[in-house]
Enzyme design. Structure first.
Site, PDB file in Angstrom:
ATOM      1  N   GLY A  12     -41.626 -51.307  -7.208  1.00  0.00           N
ATOM      2  CA  GLY A  12     -41.432 -50.385  -6.089  1.00  0.00           C
ATOM      3  C   GLY A  12     -41.400 -51.059  -4.731  1.00  0.00           C
ATOM      4  CB  VAL A  13     -41.982 -54.487  -3.799  1.00  0.00           C
ATOM      5  CG1 VAL A  13     -40.973 -55.494  -4.338  1.00  0.00           C
ATOM      6  CG2 VAL A  13     -42.761 -55.032  -2.639  1.00  0.00           C
ATOM      7  CB  THR A  16     -33.351 -51.476  -6.921  1.00  0.00           C
ATOM      8  OG1 THR A  16     -34.061 -51.704  -8.143  1.00  0.00           O
ATOM      9  CG2 THR A  16     -32.015 -50.835  -7.231  1.00  0.00           C
ATOM     10  CG  LEU A  17     -32.799 -51.536  -0.095  1.00  0.00           C
ATOM     11  CD1 LEU A  17     -31.821 -50.371  -0.070  1.00  0.00           C
ATOM     12  CD2 LEU A  17     -33.874 -51.354   0.976  1.00  0.00           C
ATOM     13  CE  LYS A  32     -34.601 -53.423 -13.959  1.00  0.00           C
ATOM     14  NZ  LYS A  32     -35.511 -53.580 -12.808  1.00  0.00           N
ATOM     15  N   GLY A 108     -35.247 -58.592 -11.900  1.00  0.00           N
ATOM     16  CA  GLY A 108     -36.331 -58.564 -12.881  1.00  0.00           C
ATOM     17  C   GLY A 108     -36.941 -57.180 -13.010  1.00  0.00           C
TER      18      GLY A 108
END
Ligand SMILES: Nc1ncnc2c1ncn2[C@@H]1O[C@H](COP(=O)(O)OP(=O)(O)O)[C@@H](O)[C@H]1O
Ligand SMILES: [Mg+2]
Length: 213
Positions: A12-13, A16-17, A32, A108
């Site tokens: 959640g860091v 993906t963005l 992925k 990852g």
């Protein structure tokens, strides 16, 4: 082949963005290798396709590689596979070859020491694939410990680090401390986006300046 492996200090860091920004900036392909949590979310490939503007057809052709393992449980890969009676092996993962000379952006799952399978963590997958690591970290309180620990783990295994991306409100103090104590390059600082959409990602893609894989 050129590319990067995007890991993070946590789930959640913003991995993906960041992946979407780099796919957009480099007109790269995306992979992925292992996707968990599909019982609750659509999966990162679809998010990247949307945010990086990889429409089906010409611009998207051959640029999205399917995960080797797709798992339902919102858990680390090893327990998510076990929950379905499946077995992951490190040998399952082989770098796909993007069309032309496009770079490959690999994302990852979770952070570096997340269990991937019996006897291997995400960091072992990074070593196997051989791509330099882009480490995504929060910009805010708590990031110094997480980021410096992650860099230490990468260096202990002599894995190449391309740099760190700080995600969130600008924090010059944390940036300077990570550069100094981590002896690492800050590749970009990404401000909060609202909304998180393809136009916003196109704007953020320029934050990476001249950084190339
Ligand atoms: N800079 C940002 N601005 C706004 N929302 C963000 C930002 N970075 C991440 N998010 C949001 O936080 C959530 C987690 O980000 P994500 O990139 O999916 O993390 P990860 O891939 O590391 O799990 C997503 O809903 C994403 O849209
Ligand atoms: Mg992700």
């Amino acid at each position: 082949m050129s590319g990067v492996f995007i890991s993070g200090t946590d789930t959640g860091v913003g991995k993906t963005l960041v992946a979407a920004c780099l796919v957009r900036a480099w007109a790269a392909a995306y992979w992925k290798p292992v996707q968990t949590g599909l019982a609750e979310e659509e999966g990162d490939s679809r998010v990247v396709a949307r945010l990086a503007g990889l429409a089906a057809g010409e611009s998207g052709a051959g640029r999205l590689f399917a995960p080797v393992h797709e798992l339902a449980a919102p858990l680390a890969p090893e327990p998510a596979a076990a929950a379905e009676g499946r077995v992951i092996r490190l040998a399952d993962f082989v770098l796909p070859k993007p069309p032309g000379s496009r770079p490959l952006v690999v994302e990852g799952a979770g952070g570096l020491l997340v269990p991937l399978c019996e006897g291997a963590m995400i960091i072992d997958l990074i070593a196997r694939l051989g791509l330099p690591v882009v480490l995504v970290a929060r910009s805010t309180l708590g990031t110094l410990n997480h980021t410096l620990l992650s860099l230490e783990a990468l260096r202990a295994r002599r894995l190449p680090v391309a740099g760190v991306v700080l995600n969130g409100p600008a924090n010059p103090g944390n940036r300077a401390t990570i550069e100094r104590l981590g002896q690492v390059r800050i590749l970009a600082e990404l401000p909060p986006l609202n909304p998180v959409d393809a136009a916003g990602v196109a704007g953020l893609a320029t934050a990476f300046g001249e950084f190339r894989p």
